[in-house]
Design a protein around this motif. Structure first.
Motif, short mmCIF file in Angstrom:
data_model
loop_
_atom_site.label_atom_id
_atom_site.label_comp_id
_atom_site.label_asym_id
_atom_site.label_seq_id
_atom_site.Cartn_x
_atom_site.Cartn_y
_atom_site.Cartn_z
N TYR A 1 0.83 -1.21 0.00
CA TYR A 1 0.00 0.00 0.00
C TYR A 1 0.87 1.26 0.00
N TYR A 2 1.86 1.29 0.90
CA TYR A 2 2.69 2.48 1.00
C TYR A 2 3.61 2.65 -0.20
N ARG A 3 3.97 1.53 -0.82
CA ARG A 3 4.79 1.63 -2.02
C ARG A 3 3.97 2.31 -3.13
N HIS A 4 2.73 1.87 -3.30
CA HIS A 4 1.86 2.52 -4.27
C HIS A 4 1.71 4.00 -3.95
N PHE A 5 1.46 4.27 -2.68
CA PHE A 5 1.24 5.66 -2.26
C PHE A 5 2.48 6.50 -2.53
N ALA A 6 3.64 5.94 -2.21
CA ALA A 6 4.88 6.69 -2.41
C ALA A 6 5.11 6.95 -3.89
N VAL A 7 4.82 5.97 -4.72
CA VAL A 7 4.98 6.17 -6.17
C VAL A 7 4.04 7.25 -6.66
N ALA A 8 2.77 7.17 -6.25
CA ALA A 8 1.78 8.15 -6.68
C ALA A 8 2.19 9.56 -6.25
N SER A 9 2.67 9.68 -5.02
CA SER A 9 3.13 10.99 -4.55
C SER A 9 4.37 11.42 -5.31
N GLY A 10 5.27 10.47 -5.49
CA GLY A 10 6.53 10.77 -6.17
C GLY A 10 6.34 11.32 -7.57
N GLU A 11 5.26 10.90 -8.22
CA GLU A 11 5.00 11.40 -9.58
C GLU A 11 4.77 12.90 -9.60
N HIS A 12 4.47 13.46 -8.44
CA HIS A 12 4.29 14.92 -8.35
C HIS A 12 5.42 15.55 -7.56
N GLY A 13 6.52 14.82 -7.42
CA GLY A 13 7.67 15.36 -6.71
C GLY A 13 7.45 15.47 -5.22
N LEU A 14 6.50 14.68 -4.70
CA LEU A 14 6.19 14.75 -3.27
C LEU A 14 6.64 13.48 -2.56
#
Lengths: 148, 148
Positions: free
Chosen positions: B33-46
């Motif tokens: 779950y957190y890996r997905h979340f981190a990737v999704a955030s990372g796509e916006h530089g977050l």
DNA sequence: GCATATTGCTTGAAGGCATCAACCATCTAT
DNA sequence: ATAGATGGTTGATGCCTTCAAGCAATATGC
């Protein structure tokens, strides 16, 4: 079916949650899981990541493998294992077959620590043990389905 | 029941998972779950934490409340909100009723970003939408039971 | 009213985690 | 034997995390 019974049906069965609601609940569950894990690790002066690494070491494994399991850079693992080694929870053994490889091994102290963390976690998540066979099967299936 | 049938029974129904096995699966699920979340955030530089804060801001809320929801020190939130504010995803509004309080508010850009992160997450976890009503109810109930 | 908490937030210091680029040692392949 | 790939470490930079200390505004007690 009378309208009264329809309403009663709604009240007892309730509407199924939307995907968005499930997503929210997943967020809460994941946060709760890691909170428990962090607390259990913290009781031994370890961070979440250090606890995670200890938990992975059911068998010795190369730094590289740890990095893959943690989905992080190899250089990251160096530091974490350094700190675990400084506390004698873990040691590096260079692989005789390929001397580049350093296998990380739990020390006896490390085994005891990971055992205590696991024990703390299971007593914290008592609800897991109280699920009946049916629910355990369902939970396993659903988790596996959502996170393949 | 013959031994053959017993074995067949095992093979089709399979034994229910032990609490320890469920714990492992929970660990994998939370990590995923957190890996997905981190990737999704990372796509916006977050970062993950920045994404988490954006996700919490369905309504404006004081720094203090954010700290409680994140289960972290208040001083921590200062830095995270600082960085979000530097990107115009969020702004601080001092509460007129109590001028100590600073309410954190999503900007329009912040709303768009959190919306995209959420969208990415739901397309990533497609399996959630494919569960039938029965499974959704069960999943919600089980998650709520294990993480009350 | 006024001194004294208490509360909300920020700052600074110290340590861990995360990623990247550069590097060394070792192994593999040709 | 030379070139390339692989496993691991190091150093730099940035973010998260906690703690102690501090400032501003509000509450409380007399």
């Amino acid at each position: 079916m009378s309208i009264i019974l329809a309403i009663l049906g709604f009240m007892t069965e309730s509407a199924p949650p939307t995907p968005a609601q499930l997503m929210d609940q997943l967020a809460r569950a994941a946060a709760a899981y890691y909170r428990h894990f962090a607390v259990a690790s913290g009781e031994h002066g370890l961070t979440l990541m250090q606890g995670k690494v200890l938990g992975l070491l059911r068998r010795p494994m190369p730094m590289r493998t740890l990095a893959e399991l943690l989905v992080c850079d190899a250089s990251n693992v160096t530091g974490i294992v350094d700190r675990l080694q400084a506390r004698d929870l873990v040691r590096r053994e260079t692989d005789p077959a390929d001397r580049r490889i350093k296998n990380v091994v739990l020390t006896t102290e490390g085994e005891r620590t990971v055992e205590r963390i696991r024990a703390r976690l299971t007593t914290d998540l008592t609800a897991l043990e109280q699920l009946d066979d049916e629910d355990r099967r369902a939970f396993q299936r659903l988790l596996g389905q959502v996170f393949p």
